[in-house]
Structure formats: C-alpha cells, structure tokens
Design an enzyme around this catalytic site. Structure first.
Site, PDB file in Angstrom:
ATOM      1  N   SER A  83       2.116  -7.860  -0.310  1.00 55.03           N
ATOM      2  CA  SER A  83       2.756  -8.698   0.708  1.00 55.03           C
ATOM      3  C   SER A  83       2.106 -10.066   0.817  1.00 55.03           C
ATOM      4  O   SER A  83       2.737 -11.012   1.301  1.00 55.03           O
ATOM      5  CB  SER A  83       2.731  -7.993   2.072  1.00 55.03           C
ATOM      6  OG  SER A  83       1.411  -7.833   2.554  1.00 55.03           O
ATOM      7  N   THR A 114       1.172  -4.358   4.548  1.00 48.31           N
ATOM      8  CA  THR A 114       0.934  -4.672   5.958  1.00 48.31           C
ATOM      9  C   THR A 114       0.264  -6.024   6.174  1.00 48.31           C
ATOM     10  O   THR A 114       0.225  -6.514   7.302  1.00 48.31           O
ATOM     11  CB  THR A 114       0.058  -3.591   6.610  1.00 48.31           C
ATOM     12  OG1 THR A 114      -1.214  -3.540   5.943  1.00 48.31           O
ATOM     13  CG2 THR A 114       0.732  -2.236   6.537  1.00 48.31           C
ATOM     14  N   ASP A 115      -0.265  -6.642   5.115  1.00 44.52           N
ATOM     15  CA  ASP A 115      -0.994  -7.899   5.293  1.00 44.52           C
ATOM     16  C   ASP A 115      -0.151  -8.945   6.014  1.00 44.52           C
ATOM     17  O   ASP A 115      -0.657  -9.667   6.876  1.00 44.52           O
ATOM     18  CB  ASP A 115      -1.450  -8.456   3.945  1.00 44.52           C
ATOM     19  CG  ASP A 115      -2.650  -7.723   3.382  1.00 44.52           C
ATOM     20  OD1 ASP A 115      -3.281  -6.954   4.128  1.00 44.52           O
ATOM     21  OD2 ASP A 115      -2.967  -7.924   2.191  1.00 44.52           O
ATOM     22  N   THR A 146       0.818  -1.215   0.000  1.00 44.88           N
ATOM     23  CA  THR A 146       0.000   0.000   0.000  1.00 44.88           C
ATOM     24  C   THR A 146       0.848   1.260   0.000  1.00 44.88           C
ATOM     25  O   THR A 146       0.497   2.264  -0.640  1.00 44.88           O
ATOM     26  CB  THR A 146      -0.935  -0.001   1.226  1.00 44.88           C
ATOM     27  OG1 THR A 146      -1.870  -1.079   1.095  1.00 44.88           O
ATOM     28  CG2 THR A 146      -1.692   1.306   1.351  1.00 44.88           C
TER      29      THR A 146
END
Length: 329
Positions: free
Chosen positions: A57, A89-90, A11
């Site tokens: 990710s 961030t996943d 992101t």
C-alpha cells in the site's frame, strides 16, 4: 446479486517466502484469499472476486485508487450489493478517505486488510475479510459511505486512523469511536453520522500534477523546510502542536505562504480539533488564522492533505476550500 471484492495486495495477501529475498512477499490471489476464510463460501450474496493490483500500500497512487473506486462504482451499477477492497494497512486510512470523498453510491464500500500475514500463527486477514464482506452485504450499512472493517469493528473512513504499528486492533476512531460491530456474524450499526455530499469527479491528469505538502511542526522548528515551498507546491497542510500552535518565528513564514497558496492548519496530536479563537499569542491558532491559514477542524493532517489535493486538482478557490474543510472537518 453479489459482493464485489477487489484485491490490492498488502499483508493480507503475503503468503510465502521468496528464496532470494528476506521477508514475506505478496503471493496470494483473491481466489487464494477467499478459499482460506471459513464461512465465506456460505455468504449470501456471494463474492465476485477481482484481482486489481498486487502492490504494497505504500506504493499506491491517487490515480490507482480512483481507478479502483470507479471500477467499484461500475460493479454497484451492474447490481453488486456492496464492495470490499483489501489492501495493505500502511495507507489504508488515506485510501478509504480518498474513496469516501468521491463515492456517490448508497451501497457500502468497505476497506480491510491484515496486520498478521498468513505465514504467522493467528493471522487476522481471514476474520477481517469475512467481517468486511458481511458489512458490505448488510442493509444497515447502506448510506454510510466508505467504511473500514477491522477487528470486528466498523469505522467511518472519515474518522478512522491507524494507531499502532503492529497491533491487530490498530484501527480506531479516536474522536468518535466505531460506528458498529460485527457480533456473531451479525452487523450491528449503532450510530449513523451525517455524511457530507461527495466531491465532483476529478481529472486524473490534473490530480497527478497537483502537489500538496505536509509539514509537521516540531520543537524549535526553524521552518527552513518551507523555504520556497510555494514555488514547488500548490498547497500545504501544517500539523501544529496541540490545538494548532507553532513556534513564534514560524508564524510569519506560514503567513507569507498563505498569501500565495492555501495553507490548512491541523493538529499533530492524533485526536481533537484545532481551535479558532482561544489563544492569542504569536503562533497561536488565532494568530495563524489572522495570517490566512485555513481551519482544518477535526481532520487529521493526513486526511486534510487528501482533501486539499482533490480540491486543488478541481481548481477550487479559497472560499470553496474553506467551506469543504468546514463540512468534512
């Protein structure tokens, strides 16, 4: 002297729209990212930007992440004061913990990302990147291993979790709180926890061939998903209820699996430890340990899975795995 920056997409790097597809896509290079951050050009030491990967990710693999960690280590050996990695961030909590398990340097390795992409009002990526760079440059961050800098907080990779799907304050360490904060540009490390020694290097080919499953226990779980699992996987992490409980009818299935492969018991609760000998009913933590399940302690299921896979890829036996769980959990 420099701070090495490795960019992996996510992101934080999604800067435009694809006319042929809905939603934002990854378009920004490391140079684009750094140019958009006020104050970053004045950082001392300066950033050495390296575009490593440009993937969400969710697509990252252990092998890719270990390659990045190796490259980060080479940068430190060549003189970098610290390293920053930007990614989605996943999977950031798992990526950071994987890196922490093998990071042998005193120099900080700092992961960061963003929850709001640059096309939105108030994107958090620039502030997170600046904070991460400051942490990587801070003498007080040395010796802390791999860190996560997000929302002006500094977290240990060992304890940090993504706790909200959209909030810019998503990263938290429920069991410990943050190690420190970035305040008016100054890195304040408030606590220095003991850090376990890193694991030995792992053969990437063996790692690719090592399979570890994660089973989250649910109400009235019949365990059918675990049928024949020992024939396809080398280890299992169980995310049990509360302090480490499962339905009574699931206990014999887990015990039979533990006779064949390492089975680690963790809690699905989001914080807190599994217990060892408080409850004694069938399916309790005491019963499951008696059946051969290993105690995951304070490790959440996702981190326990990362640790178990690395250990199994290194051909670790049951006693070695139990000792590693005790150190890290």
């Amino acid at each position: 002297m420099s701070i090495a920056l490795f960019t992996l997409g996510g992101t934080i790097a999604m800067g435009g729209l694809d006319p042929g597809r809905p939603g934002v896509v990854a378009r920004l290079t490391g140079a684009d990212l750094t140019a958009a951050v006020p104050g970053l050009a004045d950082l001392n030491p300066p950033l050495d930007v390296r575009d490593a990967l440009a993937v969400p990710s969710a697509h990252l693999t252990y092998r890719q992440l270990l390659d990045v960690v190796d490259a980060a280590g080479r940068a430190v050996i060549a003189g970098a004061t610290g390293v920053v990695v930007t990614q989605g961030t996943d999977t950031l909590e798992e990526s950071a913990f994987l890196a922490d398990l093998v990071w042998p340097h005193d120099a900080p390795l700092v992961f960061t990302g963003a929850m709001r992409n640059p096309t939105l009002a108030g994107p958090d990526g620039p502030a997170n990147l600046l904070a991460a760079a400051r942490v990587a440059a801070a003498p007080s961050a040395r010796g802390l291993g791999v860190l996560v800098a997000f929302n002006d907080e500094v977290h240990a990779a060992r304890w940090v979790r993504k706790t909200h799907s959209t909030s810019t304050a998503t990263f938290a360490s429920p069991n410990t709180g943050p190690l420190g904060h970035v305040i008016e540009g100054r890195v304040r490390v408030l606590v220095r926890p003991e850090r376990p020694a890193p694991l030995s290097p792992v053969d990437p080919d063996r790692l690719d061939g090592t399979r570890v499953a994660l089973h989250t226990v649910t109400l009235d779980d019949d365990g059918l998903l675990l049928d024949r699992l020992a024939e396809t996987h080398h280890g299992l992490v169980v995310a049990g209820f509360g302090v480490g409980h499962v339905p009574a009818r699931l206990a014999p299935t887990l015990g039979a699996l533990a006779d064949r492969i390492p089975v680690v018991l963790t809690s699905r609760s989001g914080a807190g430890s599994v217990l060892r000998n408080t409850y004694g009913a069938v399916g309790s933590e005491t019963d499951l340990r008696r059946r051969g399940l290993l105690d995951g302690g304070l490790l959440d299921p996702y981190k326990a899975k990362v640790l178990l896979r690395l250990l199994l890829a290194a051909n670790a036996g049951r006693d070695t795995i139990a000792a590693a769980l005790a150190r890290h959990g």
